[in-house]
Design an enzyme around this catalytic site. Structure first.
Site, short mmCIF file in Angstrom:
data_model
loop_
_atom_site.label_atom_id
_atom_site.label_comp_id
_atom_site.label_asym_id
_atom_site.label_seq_id
_atom_site.Cartn_x
_atom_site.Cartn_y
_atom_site.Cartn_z
CG ASP A 249 -18.04 -38.72 23.30
OD1 ASP A 249 -17.94 -39.04 22.09
OD2 ASP A 249 -17.76 -37.60 23.74
CD GLU B 136 -23.60 -46.95 20.80
OE1 GLU B 136 -23.75 -47.92 20.06
OE2 GLU B 136 -24.05 -45.81 20.54
CG PHE B 137 -15.80 -44.77 21.40
CD1 PHE B 137 -15.59 -45.18 20.08
CD2 PHE B 137 -14.68 -44.59 22.22
CE1 PHE B 137 -14.32 -45.41 19.59
CE2 PHE B 137 -13.40 -44.82 21.74
CZ PHE B 137 -13.21 -45.23 20.42
CB SER C 273 -4.15 -46.90 -20.84
OG SER C 273 -3.18 -46.99 -21.83
CG LEU C 274 -8.67 -50.40 -21.48
CD1 LEU C 274 -10.14 -50.15 -21.23
CD2 LEU C 274 -8.42 -51.89 -21.66
CD GLU D 99 -16.18 -54.82 -17.53
OE1 GLU D 99 -15.54 -53.79 -17.24
OE2 GLU D 99 -15.82 -55.96 -17.26
CE LYS E 201 -12.00 -45.93 -21.77
NZ LYS E 201 -11.75 -44.75 -20.99
CG ASP F 21 -14.79 -39.60 -18.45
OD1 ASP F 21 -13.58 -39.82 -18.31
OD2 ASP F 21 -15.24 -38.60 -19.04
NE ARG G 90 -2.95 -45.73 -16.26
CZ ARG G 90 -2.00 -45.23 -17.02
NH1 ARG G 90 -1.57 -44.01 -16.80
NH2 ARG G 90 -1.48 -45.93 -18.00
CD GLU H 289 -12.16 -44.90 -14.23
OE1 GLU H 289 -11.44 -45.92 -14.09
OE2 GLU H 289 -11.89 -43.99 -15.03
CE1 TYR I 53 -11.17 -50.77 -14.27
CE2 TYR I 53 -12.99 -49.23 -14.04
CZ TYR I 53 -11.64 -49.47 -14.18
OH TYR I 53 -10.77 -48.43 -14.22
CE LYS J 31 -12.46 -54.73 -18.61
NZ LYS J 31 -12.81 -54.50 -17.20
CE LYS K 201 -11.85 -42.04 -25.35
NZ LYS K 201 -11.53 -41.38 -24.10
CB CYS L 106 -18.20 -0.37 -26.27
SG CYS L 106 -18.88 -1.22 -24.84
CB CYS M 40 -20.16 2.62 -22.97
SG CYS M 40 -18.50 2.27 -23.53
CB CYS N 73 -15.07 -1.45 -24.05
SG CYS N 73 -15.62 0.16 -23.50
CB CYS O 289 -17.82 0.68 -20.22
SG CYS O 289 -18.56 -0.70 -21.09
S1 IVH Z 1 -10.27 -52.29 -17.63
C1 IVH Z 1 -5.99 -53.73 -18.33
N1 IVH Z 1 -12.77 -51.54 -17.47
O1 IVH Z 1 -10.30 -46.66 -18.76
C2 IVH Z 1 -7.35 -53.17 -18.39
N2 IVH Z 1 -11.09 -49.85 -17.54
O2 IVH Z 1 -8.39 -46.16 -21.00
C3 IVH Z 1 -7.65 -52.30 -17.25
N3 IVH Z 1 -11.96 -47.57 -17.35
O3 IVH Z 1 -7.27 -46.75 -17.02
C4 IVH Z 1 -8.79 -51.41 -17.43
N4 IVH Z 1 -14.09 -48.13 -17.18
O4 IVH Z 1 -9.36 -46.02 -15.74
C5 IVH Z 1 -11.49 -51.14 -17.55
N5 IVH Z 1 -15.01 -51.03 -17.27
C6 IVH Z 1 -13.75 -50.63 -17.35
C7 IVH Z 1 -13.38 -49.28 -17.31
C8 IVH Z 1 -12.03 -48.92 -17.42
C9 IVH Z 1 -13.22 -47.13 -17.20
C10 IVH Z 1 -10.78 -46.70 -17.46
C11 IVH Z 1 -9.63 -47.10 -16.60
C12 IVH Z 1 -8.47 -47.26 -17.54
C13 IVH Z 1 -8.91 -46.49 -18.72
C14 IVH Z 1 -8.28 -47.03 -19.95
#
Ligand code: IVH
Length: 679
Positions: A39, A41-42, A98-99, A124, A126, A128, A147, A184, A236, A299, A323, A419, A422, A437, A443
């Site tokens: 505190d 120092e703050f 999405s992709l 790259e 992906k 999760d 999102r 992510e 990313y 990409k 995937k 069972c 029992c 059971c 039991c």
């Molecule tokens: S690029 C327009 N790069 O995957 C492209 N997405 O199924 C924008 N994700 O909603 C996404 N790793 O949440 C990109 N290296 C990566 C990723 C990535 C995971 C997810 C992201 C996206 C989903 C698409």
């Protein structure tokens, strides 16, 4: 440069640095409750900043820490967005698409081959987790959007600010006025496992995988809890106007230079072979990463080429995801055993020849029920496919053709009719897949299960009487039903292995305290099938004692909110059982609350503005209930003691650290009874 500005410059620098530092401290102090500065120092730094601001009036900034007091509004109603939702909804500047994805390497090859010749492809991982969009204005993180539906998302900036690798501010003069970085948010494996372990101990539902855990965490209203769980993020994708670089790879390298967490696993590829090698390499190597990945993203590197390729309605044409298939292994099904759960449900379990799957050895998997076994058409001696997808629990998804690869001589028997614990004849309720059971009071796993439920935190909350102790006392014949708990004597318990006099006394104290648990919770603790915590509360509101409830008919019970015919019948059946009536009589005699007015739901502002820490164990209500009471009365339940804490609601066995901190800071301890009095 004139002489004057040369003298001024370092002080202006200092002013900026102090603003940033104090702003961060405010957040750590007020929001996270975890200051990293004393505190004193703050205060010194704040004074210095005030002096400097007086010296340079041209640098006035309404958002400076000198202009506002810190706030700990996060998590309280006041933080809520105007629409009443927990988070502000914001329209994305660029939709979050999405992709397109594929599980087939051939399709990926196809996609690469169709691109114009000579196109560079960035590969790259992906990740999760959950996608997040970070907005930086003049280098300052101003929004962090989920999102959502792709068009608009929730602003979860306070939670995102708990991630150490996400900069709040970038101090450079070569950054664009506005840019957006997408990435992510993830909960690393290690954190995920620790969190689930903790939840298991607290009888809270487990998260199926790190993605669900990250998602649940990001939606929390309390950034301190978010901070404690330890999220991470990988970025990313950079978007905006007039950004530096002509390729995706350059942009990510720039972002890395600016201090963002960009994966090292990014590679620019020039041929199908290179791409396929990348996929093959990471297909195995990803198992050594600290976070979950579920594929590879390809990409087009050149941004002009990206633009040329353009977008479909939902996905960019310049990117695709490969995937990874869920990991599968073929192994021998040695035997099917049957497990009887706490509610009497008999679950078939596959006992397998141990097999390595996603880094763990698997030797058991659930077969759910009889229908599942029939559908898969499996029996001991078969070679079966075991799969581990995004979920933690492995499952059996099929079998290999039956030929002489299997082993012979294994006993093939159908689903048991009695069972395995029992010997009682199993029953299958119409419409249910499970065999059960019916011998509830005879039991062993059901008896122990009932006792475990009875003593659990949300029921009678008898500490010290854990699963192992219950098992031990059951084996010794000292605990055969819930009423026996109240007949336990100190010497009975203390005589057991691993249980000394001290823990025996603790258990007895817990048992004694449970006698003041209110009637609604006692009703829940009885473990009548399908009568959960909320239903029990609703029933207790209408029936103020067991004597009235005992005579209620199915029709009368169905008139209660949430009570359907099935629950009503279970209740009626419970009271038709003589063994149950005997147990109830003994509980009553022991002094357990079998009646009581339902507690009126408190709603007031009696605790408005107060920050209250709950510590220790309580006799009258569970911690969750106290938390709800604090909130219903306008107060705020906070996790750790700081000088902002108004008081501590202190139960038995309060943690020594909290006690010391409270002493040091002179914070009042309020007992359970005092607190209830207060309300
Ligand atoms: S690029 C327009 N790069 O995957 C492209 N997405 O199924 C924008 N994700 O909603 C996404 N790793 O949440 C990109 N290296 C990566 C990723 C990535 C995971 C997810 C992201 C996206 C989903 C698409």
């Amino acid at each position: 440069m004139d002489l004057f500005s040369e003298i001024e410059e370092p002080e202006r620098e200092e002013l900026r640095r102090l603003r940033k530092e104090l702003e961060e401290q405010n957040y750590k102090y007020y929001v996270l409750n975890a200051p990293t500065m004393s505190d004193r120092e703050f205060d010194e730094k704040m004074h210095r900043l005030q002096d400097l601001e007086a010296l340079f009036p041209d640098m006035f900034d309404a958002s400076s820490p000198t202009q506002h007091v810190g706030s700990d509004l996060a998590g309280s109603g006041k933080r809520k967005a105007e629409n009443g939702k927990a988070f502000e909804t914001v329209k994305h500047k660029y939709p979050m698409l999405s992709l397109a994805n594929s599980y087939s390497r051939e399709e990926i090859e196809e996609w690469v081959r169709k691109l114009p010749t000579g196109v560079e492809i960035v590969c790259e991982l992906k990740y999760d987790g959950l996608s997040i969009s970070l907005w930086y204005e003049h280098g300052v993180l101003v929004k962090a959007l989920t999102r959502g539906d792709g068009q608009q998302g929730d602003n979860v900036i306070d939670n995102i600010k708990t991630i150490p690798s996400i900069p709040w501010r970038i101090e450079r003069n070569d950054i664009p006025q506005f840019f957006e970085l997408r990435g992510e948010v993830l909960l690393p494996w290690e954190r995920f496992e620790a969190l689930n372990k903790e939840r298991e101990e607290q009888e809270e539902p487990l998260f199926a995988n790190p993605r669900n855990a990250a998602s649940g965490t990001l939606k929390l209203q309390d950034p301190r809890e978010v901070a404690r769980r330890g999220l991470d993020a990988y970025l990313y994708y950079m978007l905006g106007e007039n950004l530096p670089g002509k390729t995706h790879f350059e942009r990510l390298s720039t972002a890395r230079e600016w201090g963002f967490h960009i994966s090292e696993a990014i590679k620019v590829c020039h041929s199908v072979d290179e791409v396929m090698n990348y996929i093959a390499y990471w297909d195995t190597e990803r198992k050594n990463l600290p976070v979950a990945t579920d594929g590879i993203v390809l990409k087009v590197n050149n941004l002009a080429q990206q633009e040329e390729l353009g977008y479909t309605a939902k996905t960019p044409r310049w990117a695709i995801a490969y995937k990874f298939p869920a990991e599968k292994q073929l192994t021998l099904l040695k035997e099917i055993t049957y497990q009887v759960g706490r509610t009497g449900v008999v679950t078939p379990v596959a006992n397998l020849e141990p097999v390595q799957l996603s880094g763990t050895m698997v030797q058991r998997a659930t077969l759910h029920n009889e229908d599942f076994i029939k559908q898969l058409d499996i029996r001991p001696g078969d070679r079966v496919w075991v799969e581990k997808g995004g979920e933690i629990i492995p499952k059996i998804v099929g079998r290999a053709d039956r030929n002489d690869e299997g082993i012979s001589g294994l006993v093939v028997s159908g689903f048991p009719t009695t069972c395995p614990e029992c010997g009682a004849e199993l029953v299958r309720v119409e419409g249910e897949a499970a065999w059960r059971c019916p011998n509830e009071s005879g039991c062993p796993p059901q008896i122990k299960g009932k006792i475990e439920h009875f003593v659990s935190r949300k029921a009678m909350d008898i500490e010290g009487l854990g699963e192992e102790t219950i098992d031990l006392l059951y084996q010794k014949g000292l605990l055969k039903n819930i009423a026996d708990i109240y007949a336990l004597r100190l010497e009975d318990i203390a005589a057991q292995e691993r249980l000394g006099e001290k823990s025996a006394q603790n258990i007895l104290d817990g048992i004694e305290a449970s006698k003041s648990v209110p009637w609604a919770r006692v009703l829940f603790a009885l473990g009548i099938r399908m009568v959960g915590e909320t239903t029990a509360k609703k029933i207790a509101k209408k029936y103020h004692s067991i004597d009235t409830l005992q005579w209620a008919t199915v029709e009368q019970l169905c008139a209660i909110d949430d009570v359907g015919p099935q629950i009503a019948e279970n209740i009626v059946k419970y009271f038709d059982d003589l063994t149950n009536l005997e147990i109830l009589a003994r509980l009553r005699q022991a002094g357990v609350q079998m009646e009581g007015e339902a507690e009126p739901e408190p709603t007031s502002d009696k605790l408005a503005g107060l920050s209250i820490v709950i510590s220790g164990t309580f006799a009258h209500h569970s911690r969750d209930e106290y938390k709800a009471m604090i909130e219903a009365n306008g107060g705020k339940n906070v996790g750790s003691v700081s000088k902002k804490t108004s008081f501590i609601l202190a139960g038995e066995n309060m943690g020594p650290e909290k006690r010391k901190k409270a002493d040091d800071l002179g914070i009042r301890l309020v007992t359970e009874d005092e607190f209830l009095q207060m309300l």
